[in-house]
Design a protein around this motif. Structure first.
Motif, PDB file in Angstrom:
ATOM      1  N   LEU A  73       5.261   7.643  -0.925  1.00 43.24           N
ATOM      2  CA  LEU A  73       5.579   6.540  -1.825  1.00 43.24           C
ATOM      3  C   LEU A  73       4.284   5.869  -2.263  1.00 43.24           C
ATOM      4  O   LEU A  73       3.459   5.499  -1.432  1.00 43.24           O
ATOM      5  CB  LEU A  73       6.493   5.530  -1.138  1.00 43.24           C
ATOM      6  N   ALA A  74       4.121   5.692  -3.560  1.00 46.06           N
ATOM      7  CA  ALA A  74       2.905   5.090  -4.098  1.00 46.06           C
ATOM      8  C   ALA A  74       2.922   3.581  -3.890  1.00 46.06           C
ATOM      9  O   ALA A  74       3.915   2.994  -3.424  1.00 46.06           O
ATOM     10  CB  ALA A  74       2.769   5.412  -5.583  1.00 46.06           C
ATOM     11  N   GLN A  75       1.826   2.948  -4.240  1.00 45.92           N
ATOM     12  CA  GLN A  75       1.735   1.495  -4.176  1.00 45.92           C
ATOM     13  C   GLN A  75       2.907   0.862  -4.933  1.00 45.92           C
ATOM     14  O   GLN A  75       3.149   1.171  -6.101  1.00 45.92           O
ATOM     15  CB  GLN A  75       0.417   1.020  -4.788  1.00 45.92           C
TER      16      GLN A  75
ATOM     17  N   ARG B 280      12.666   9.784  -4.952  1.00 44.20           N
ATOM     18  CA  ARG B 280      12.244  10.325  -3.652  1.00 44.20           C
ATOM     19  C   ARG B 280      13.128   9.860  -2.506  1.00 44.20           C
ATOM     20  O   ARG B 280      13.116  10.468  -1.442  1.00 44.20           O
ATOM     21  CB  ARG B 280      10.786   9.953  -3.397  1.00 44.20           C
ATOM     22  N   LEU B 281      13.889   8.805  -2.701  1.00 45.79           N
ATOM     23  CA  LEU B 281      14.863   8.355  -1.714  1.00 45.79           C
ATOM     24  C   LEU B 281      16.205   8.207  -2.425  1.00 45.79           C
ATOM     25  O   LEU B 281      16.246   7.941  -3.630  1.00 45.79           O
ATOM     26  CB  LEU B 281      14.430   7.024  -1.092  1.00 45.79           C
TER      27      LEU B 281
ATOM     28  N   ALA C  99       0.819  -1.213   0.000  1.00 45.02           N
ATOM     29  CA  ALA C  99       0.000   0.000   0.000  1.00 45.02           C
ATOM     30  C   ALA C  99       0.858   1.272   0.000  1.00 45.02           C
ATOM     31  O   ALA C  99       2.015   1.256   0.419  1.00 45.02           O
ATOM     32  CB  ALA C  99      -0.914  -0.001   1.221  1.00 45.02           C
ATOM     33  N   PRO C 100       0.290   2.401  -0.454  1.00 45.40           N
ATOM     34  CA  PRO C 100       0.993   3.675  -0.359  1.00 45.40           C
ATOM     35  C   PRO C 100       1.434   3.948   1.075  1.00 45.40           C
ATOM     36  O   PRO C 100       0.757   3.571   2.030  1.00 45.40           O
ATOM     37  CB  PRO C 100      -0.059   4.688  -0.821  1.00 45.40           C
ATOM     38  N   SER C 101       2.582   4.594   1.198  1.00 48.30           N
ATOM     39  CA  SER C 101       3.152   4.821   2.525  1.00 48.30           C
ATOM     40  C   SER C 101       3.963   6.113   2.496  1.00 48.30           C
ATOM     41  O   SER C 101       4.317   6.619   1.431  1.00 48.30           O
ATOM     42  CB  SER C 101       4.048   3.640   2.915  1.00 48.30           C
ATOM     43  N   GLU C 102       4.234   6.633   3.688  1.00 52.99           N
ATOM     44  CA  GLU C 102       5.101   7.802   3.814  1.00 52.99           C
ATOM     45  C   GLU C 102       6.282   7.448   4.697  1.00 52.99           C
ATOM     46  O   GLU C 102       6.113   6.893   5.785  1.00 52.99           O
ATOM     47  CB  GLU C 102       4.344   8.992   4.387  1.00 52.99           C
ATOM     48  N   TYR C 103       7.476   7.773   4.209  1.00 55.05           N
ATOM     49  CA  TYR C 103       8.708   7.453   4.932  1.00 55.05           C
ATOM     50  C   TYR C 103       9.593   8.685   4.983  1.00 55.05           C
ATOM     51  O   TYR C 103      10.037   9.184   3.944  1.00 55.05           O
ATOM     52  CB  TYR C 103       9.434   6.297   4.244  1.00 55.05           C
TER      53      TYR C 103
ATOM     54  N   PHE D 141      10.576 -11.492  -0.788  1.00 58.44           N
ATOM     55  CA  PHE D 141      10.483 -10.114  -0.305  1.00 58.44           C
ATOM     56  C   PHE D 141      11.330  -9.919   0.943  1.00 58.44           C
ATOM     57  O   PHE D 141      11.464 -10.813   1.771  1.00 58.44           O
ATOM     58  CB  PHE D 141       9.033  -9.760   0.048  1.00 58.44           C
ATOM     59  N   ALA D 142      11.856  -8.698   1.075  1.00 61.67           N
ATOM     60  CA  ALA D 142      12.355  -8.174   2.348  1.00 61.67           C
ATOM     61  C   ALA D 142      11.302  -7.196   2.853  1.00 61.67           C
ATOM     62  O   ALA D 142      11.040  -6.179   2.218  1.00 61.67           O
ATOM     63  CB  ALA D 142      13.689  -7.465   2.161  1.00 61.67           C
ATOM     64  N   GLY D 143      10.680  -7.526   3.981  1.00 60.80           N
ATOM     65  CA  GLY D 143       9.641  -6.689   4.561  1.00 60.80           C
ATOM     66  C   GLY D 143       8.257  -7.256   4.335  1.00 60.80           C
ATOM     67  O   GLY D 143       7.999  -7.919   3.330  1.00 60.80           O
ATOM     68  N   MET D 144       7.386  -7.046   5.305  1.00 63.75           N
ATOM     69  CA  MET D 144       5.995  -7.454   5.240  1.00 63.75           C
ATOM     70  C   MET D 144       5.230  -6.710   6.324  1.00 63.75           C
ATOM     71  O   MET D 144       5.848  -6.125   7.206  1.00 63.75           O
ATOM     72  CB  MET D 144       5.877  -8.975   5.428  1.00 63.75           C
ATOM     73  N   PRO D 145       3.881  -6.668   6.282  1.00 66.53           N
ATOM     74  CA  PRO D 145       2.985  -7.191   5.260  1.00 66.53           C
ATOM     75  C   PRO D 145       2.846  -6.205   4.111  1.00 66.53           C
ATOM     76  O   PRO D 145       3.762  -5.394   3.877  1.00 66.53           O
ATOM     77  CB  PRO D 145       1.668  -7.353   6.037  1.00 66.53           C
ATOM     78  N   THR D 146       1.681  -6.226   3.432  1.00 66.15           N
ATOM     79  CA  THR D 146       1.487  -5.372   2.252  1.00 66.15           C
ATOM     80  C   THR D 146       1.013  -3.971   2.632  1.00 66.15           C
ATOM     81  O   THR D 146       0.477  -3.261   1.792  1.00 66.15           O
ATOM     82  CB  THR D 146       0.466  -5.995   1.292  1.00 66.15           C
ATOM     83  N   ASN D 147       1.232  -3.547   3.875  1.00 69.82           N
ATOM     84  CA  ASN D 147       0.757  -2.243   4.343  1.00 69.82           C
ATOM     85  C   ASN D 147       1.699  -1.102   4.003  1.00 69.82           C
ATOM     86  O   ASN D 147       1.394   0.050   4.280  1.00 69.82           O
ATOM     87  CB  ASN D 147       0.553  -2.279   5.859  1.00 69.82           C
ATOM     88  N   GLY D 148       2.865  -1.399   3.436  1.00 69.38           N
ATOM     89  CA  GLY D 148       3.785  -0.343   3.053  1.00 69.38           C
ATOM     90  C   GLY D 148       5.001  -0.242   3.958  1.00 69.38           C
ATOM     91  O   GLY D 148       5.096  -0.881   5.016  1.00 69.38           O
ATOM     92  N   LEU D 149       5.961   0.601   3.542  1.00 65.00           N
ATOM     93  CA  LEU D 149       7.264   0.683   4.191  1.00 65.00           C
ATOM     94  C   LEU D 149       7.169   1.130   5.641  1.00 65.00           C
ATOM     95  O   LEU D 149       7.876   0.605   6.507  1.00 65.00           O
ATOM     96  CB  LEU D 149       8.171   1.632   3.395  1.00 65.00           C
ATOM     97  N   ALA D 150       6.333   2.112   5.946  1.00 62.62           N
ATOM     98  CA  ALA D 150       6.249   2.596   7.326  1.00 62.62           C
ATOM     99  C   ALA D 150       5.881   1.475   8.291  1.00 62.62           C
ATOM    100  O   ALA D 150       6.437   1.381   9.397  1.00 62.62           O
ATOM    101  CB  ALA D 150       5.245   3.740   7.423  1.00 62.62           C
TER     102      ALA D 150
END
Length: 320
Positions: free
Chosen positions: A86-88, A119-120, A77-81, A284-293
């Motif tokens: 950051l978009a999907q 953006r990063l 999902a879209p997230s802010e870091y 994948f590195a990272g989970m779940p599908t909720n985004g980076l934050a």
């Protein structure tokens, strides 16, 4: 959009440098089978979209042609870091990558792709290679933190299978000892499961809408949509077997999770409209599908120290 084709006597692989380096063809010549699934909507150029709506939250779904994408530095999902929206699945999937042929001989063909995120402060590169006589694509990819700041990222291989290769009754094989984390199980800080998944004994797990889901067998059309996360890989590999097989191997120390999602026509609204028959098996590195934050908060995100480079090696092979 530019396309690059790598070809030997057993495979033809087509890649789009202008759209994230997507793999849009993985043709096994002896059986004339394309392992890549393409959506009914077909290929669209995301560069047109970003000129007019750079902050749209769902460009991935709007411009998803199927195939195989790199996902970095945000998964799901879209997230802010740290102030960056950051978009999907943003951001490298929609960016044009540099492209250079690095080998073109009877023994091997290879191409190097590269891109900087906007953006990063990351630089990504990947070399895709076919060798004489092998029905395998070899990939060596790298992600570099070009800043003096300690940064986080999610990094995934968005590999999705569909018809004609995928069919009801096809089997999915995984290493012993893999565990299943249902999508609705919360993850505690540090990455520990609040409620552990069971061992991978071709498990039957609850599916959305009631009933059970056997993760080892590709089901019939109309089966409810679902997503789970697999972890505990002593070795990073999986196989899908049917009339022919496909095996993916990767560095599970770097990408310790396998996102497994299915869409078999049960979603009759956006973006599938009941037309998809697919299984995604995505290291994948990272989970779940909720985004980076969320991945940073629960401790599953990848950490890159100042100026550090992470290297991923992956192999995708037809087993016939």
């Amino acid at each position: 959009m530019r396309a690059v084709t790598l070809e030997n006597e057993r495979l033809r692989v087509t890649v789009l440098p202008d759209k994230g380096g997507d793999v849009i063809e993985f043709l096994h010549k002896p059986t004339d089978t394309d392992l890549v699934w393409l959506t009914p909507r077909g290929l669209r150029d995301p560069r047109e979209h970003f000129q007019g709506a750079p902050d749209d939250v769902a460009p991935f779904a709007d411009y998803y042609e199927g195939g195989w994408q790199d996902v970095f530095p945000n998964g799901g999902a879209p997230s802010e870091y740290r102030g960056a929206r950051l978009a999907q699945h943003g951001e490298v999937f929609a960016l044009p990558w540099e492209c250079e042929v690095v080998a073109d001989s009877p023994e091997e063909v290879a191409v190097r792709l590269g891109v900087r995120t906007r953006r990063l402060p990351y630089r990504m590169e990947k070399v895709l290679r076919l060798r004489y006589g092998a029905a395998a694509l070899e990939i060596e990819a790298s992600a570099t933190n070009e800043s003096g700041q300690r940064l986080h990222a999610m990094w995934g291989q968005h590999i999705v299978f569909g018809r004609p290769f995928l069919h009801p009754g096809a089997r999915i094989r995984l290493p012993d000892g893999v565990t299943v984390i249902p999508h609705d199980v919360p993850i505690a800080p540090g990455g520990r499961r609040v409620k552990p998944g069971g061992p991978w004994q071709w498990p039957v797990v609850p599916a959305e809408g009631g009933g059970d889901l056997d993760l080892s067998v590709v089901p019939e059309p109309g089966t409810p949509s679902d997503i789970v996360y697999l972890t505990g890989f002593s070795e990073g590999w999986y196989e899908i077997t049917g009339e022919i097989g496909f095996r993916v191997e990767w560095d599970a120390a770097l990408l310790p999770y396998l996102w497994m999602w299915q869409e078999f026509g049960a979603t009759t609204g956006y973006p599938w409209w009941g037309e998809a028959y697919t299984v995604g098996l995505e290291p994948f590195a990272g989970m779940p599908t909720n985004g980076l934050a969320t991945a940073v908060e629960n401790g599953t995100a990848l950490v890159l120290e100042p100026y550090e480079t992470k290297v991923l090696r992956l192999r995708a092979e037809v087993v016939a």
